[in-house]
Design a protein around this motif. Structure first.
Motif, PDB file in Angstrom:
ATOM      1  N   HIS A 123      -0.786   3.365   1.860  1.00  0.00           N
ATOM      2  CA  HIS A 123       0.398   3.853   2.642  1.00  0.00           C
ATOM      3  C   HIS A 123       1.552   2.855   2.744  1.00  0.00           C
ATOM      4  O   HIS A 123       1.633   1.921   2.292  1.00  0.00           O
ATOM      5  N   HIS A 167      -1.546  -0.980   2.100  1.00  0.00           N
ATOM      6  CA  HIS A 167      -0.424  -0.473   2.368  1.00  0.00           C
ATOM      7  C   HIS A 167       0.823  -1.775   2.109  1.00  0.00           C
ATOM      8  O   HIS A 167       0.096  -2.909   1.741  1.00  0.00           O
ATOM      9  N   ASN A 198      -4.592   0.728  12.338  1.00  0.00           N
ATOM     10  CA  ASN A 198      -5.319   1.751  11.683  1.00  0.00           C
ATOM     11  C   ASN A 198      -6.888   1.383  11.689  1.00  0.00           C
ATOM     12  O   ASN A 198      -7.427   1.425  10.511  1.00  0.00           O
ATOM     13  N   GLU A 232       3.999   1.393   5.510  1.00  0.00           N
ATOM     14  CA  GLU A 232       3.950   1.187   6.757  1.00  0.00           C
ATOM     15  C   GLU A 232       5.268   0.398   7.087  1.00  0.00           C
ATOM     16  O   GLU A 232       5.558  -0.560   6.975  1.00  0.00           O
ATOM     17  N   PHE A 242      -1.467  12.142  -0.520  1.00  0.00           N
ATOM     18  CA  PHE A 242      -0.140  11.890  -0.997  1.00  0.00           C
ATOM     19  C   PHE A 242       0.485  13.097  -1.513  1.00  0.00           C
ATOM     20  O   PHE A 242      -0.247  13.988  -1.855  1.00  0.00           O
ATOM     21  N   PHE A 300       3.330   5.572   9.350  1.00  0.00           N
ATOM     22  CA  PHE A 300       2.654   5.478   7.978  1.00  0.00           C
ATOM     23  C   PHE A 300       3.054   6.663   7.324  1.00  0.00           C
ATOM     24  O   PHE A 300       2.853   7.709   7.747  1.00  0.00           O
ATOM     25  N   HIS A 333       1.383   8.344   3.314  1.00  0.00           N
ATOM     26  CA  HIS A 333       0.716   8.211   2.266  1.00  0.00           C
ATOM     27  C   HIS A 333       1.803   7.844   0.991  1.00  0.00           C
ATOM     28  O   HIS A 333       2.619   8.713   0.618  1.00  0.00           O
TER      29      HIS A 333
END
Lengths: 138, 138
Positions: free
Chosen positions: A55, A10, A113, A57, B2, A47, A49
């Protein structure tokens, strides 16, 4: 192709207001689908994607306390760190330490996560706070 | 999963020395496989895959000139911007402008890796410089 032994988990962005920040990235085209409170870091996270694994964040401090609250006070909102997934965070921390990198924690800690994480100090990475994370079995 | 209409193209890091910066991310586990000079931005760039689509893009100024040279002088090395891929950069620029976002260019310009790009000013995104990029047919 990307390397399964190191890929982006992320990008973390320090924000003052989670709802307002989500709106900006939603206007861009992203979709937020998970929120989580990480007591260890005193943040609420959200979050979305942004690629197959990665991701964005968003990080909002809880009760104005903790490292993200301090960061916002000092530097204002913005990109706080990026995090790469590694197979074993204990081994990678030891390997990087032996190469002269400064790691923030002696022992990896719990991250968002369901991960175990450590951070490499910006002093040893050309100004970028880099998190390394190992996904734990859930 | 995504969203194909908006995904991370790259994270850009402003660096003083491309070779030294590559070494840091190689120690992490990444592999750099493309360099490109972008005259428009007065930078030499180096790319490594960090996920299915996304890259990290290291940016070193050419001859100490241009926006990245100015950034390094003012803020030092660090994460400079993140870039999201959109289907049509003209349409997305107009859409965002109509929602009150400040776009840097009136008309999109040529970017690295055969793209057409625009930038959203950090003032309208909570402190983050966000690039939007459309891949052009090669």
């Amino acid at each position: 192709m990307f390397n399964k032994d190191c890929f982006l988990d992320h990008i973390a962005v320090a924000v003052e207001d989670l709802d307002k920040a989500e709106k900006i990235y939603e206007d861009l085209g992203l979709k937020f689908d998970m929120r989580e409170t990480v007591e260890e870091q005193q943040v609420e996270t959200s979050f979305a994607h942004i690629d197959e694994n990665a991701h964005i964040e968003l990080l909002q401090p809880i009760n104005g306390q903790g490292p993200i609250a301090k960061y916002l006070e000092k530097k204002g909102p913005g990109i706080h760190h990026m995090c790469y997934r590694v197979p074993n965070v204990h081994e990678k921390s030891a390997e990087l330490r032996s190469q002269g990198y400064i790691l923030l924690y002696d022992e990896p800690k719990s991250g968002a996560n369901n991960t175990l994480v450590n951070f490499i100090h910006p002093k040893s990475t050309g100004g970028v706070l880099i998190e390394i994370a190992q996904k734990m079995e859930s």
